[in-house]
Design an enzyme around this catalytic site. Structure first.
Site, PDB file in Angstrom:
ATOM      1  CB  CYS A  82      -0.969  -0.042   1.307  1.00  0.00           C
ATOM      2  SG  CYS A  82      -2.381   1.189   0.903  1.00  0.00           S
ATOM      3  CG  HIS A 191      -4.031  -3.481   2.604  1.00  0.00           C
ATOM      4  ND1 HIS A 191      -3.268  -3.101   3.410  1.00  0.00           N
ATOM      5  CD2 HIS A 191      -4.561  -2.232   2.078  1.00  0.00           C
ATOM      6  CE1 HIS A 191      -3.296  -1.858   3.713  1.00  0.00           C
ATOM      7  NE2 HIS A 191      -3.909  -1.225   2.826  1.00  0.00           N
ATOM      8  CD  GLU A 193      -2.115  -6.294   5.172  1.00  0.00           C
ATOM      9  OE1 GLU A 193      -2.302  -5.133   5.538  1.00  0.00           O
ATOM     10  OE2 GLU A 193      -1.539  -6.461   4.127  1.00  0.00           O
TER      11      GLU A 193
END
EC number: 4.3.2.10
Length: 211
Positions: A82, A191, A193
């Site tokens: 990001c 992202h 995650e």
């Protein structure tokens, strides 16, 4: 024991990223730190972040982590996520213009607000799930299907000047770089995650990547 260093400069929720890396790192350990000496001892580094490039650069410089990133980028496998991807470019258009780390030639620009008479108004920031088209082969994509869905939250995006650095792209009003890579560096605008199983697969691929 191999170690993955997560660069902590005070911008971003590092808990979920750290837990995700712990899940996929196998016997490796995850070190979240702002200490340059401790981070340089790690085998690979992750530069995360949310927010703006100006504040990111301010904090990296204050903690002398900008020098760490540039030095480590010469030899260690490195992942940007990001804001961590955006700050790897030379320049951001935010706040009248902000110089960044310069690991990739190019700039960071804002998605334009759509005209009032647009048939479909795309909101800025770009937030939610979007498909990512793989623009070229890379070990980071191992096991990840083309046009897979990943989670984005951003108002600005990277515009690299070298097409060969674009690893993946997504569509939001127009096509933009969603992933970039060169040598021992790879970075995602989305992202991983927060992107469920395929995002975890990307993180796992990074922990095993030997550029």
């Amino acid at each position: 024991m191999a170690a993955i260093g997560v660069i902590d400069y005070g911008m971003g929720n590092l808990h979920s990223l750290g837990k995700a890396l712990e899940r996929v790192s196998g016997a490796g350990r995850v070190v979240i730190s702002y200490d340059p000496e401790e981070l340089l001892k790690c085998d690979r580094l992750v530069l995360p972040g949310v927010g703006g490039v100006r504040e990111c650069m301010k904090e990296l410089q204050r903690l002398e982590l900008n020098q760490l990133v540039v030095e480590a980028a010469r030899s260690k496998p490195m992942l940007g996520i990001c804001l961590g991807m955006q700050v790897m470019l030379e320049w951001s258009d935010e706040n009248g213009g902000v110089p960044a780390l310069g690991l990739f030639p190019g700039r960071v620009q804002r998605f334009p607000d759509p005209p009032e008479d647009a048939a479909t108004r795309l909101k800025v920031p770009h937030m939610g799930w979007n498909r990512v088209r793989q623009e070229r082969a890379h070990p980071i994509w191992t096991g990840v299907p083309d046009e897979a869905w990943f989670y984005f939250v951003h108002s600005y995006h990277a515009a690299p000047t070298q097409p060969e650095h674009v690893l993946g792209s997504a569509e939001y009003g127009y096509r933009f770089a969603a992933a970039i890579a060169r040598d021992n560096i790879v970075a995602f605008q989305f992202h991983p995650e927060k992107s469920q199983n395929l995002g975890m697969m990307l993180l796992a691929n990074f922990t095993h990547w030997s550029p």
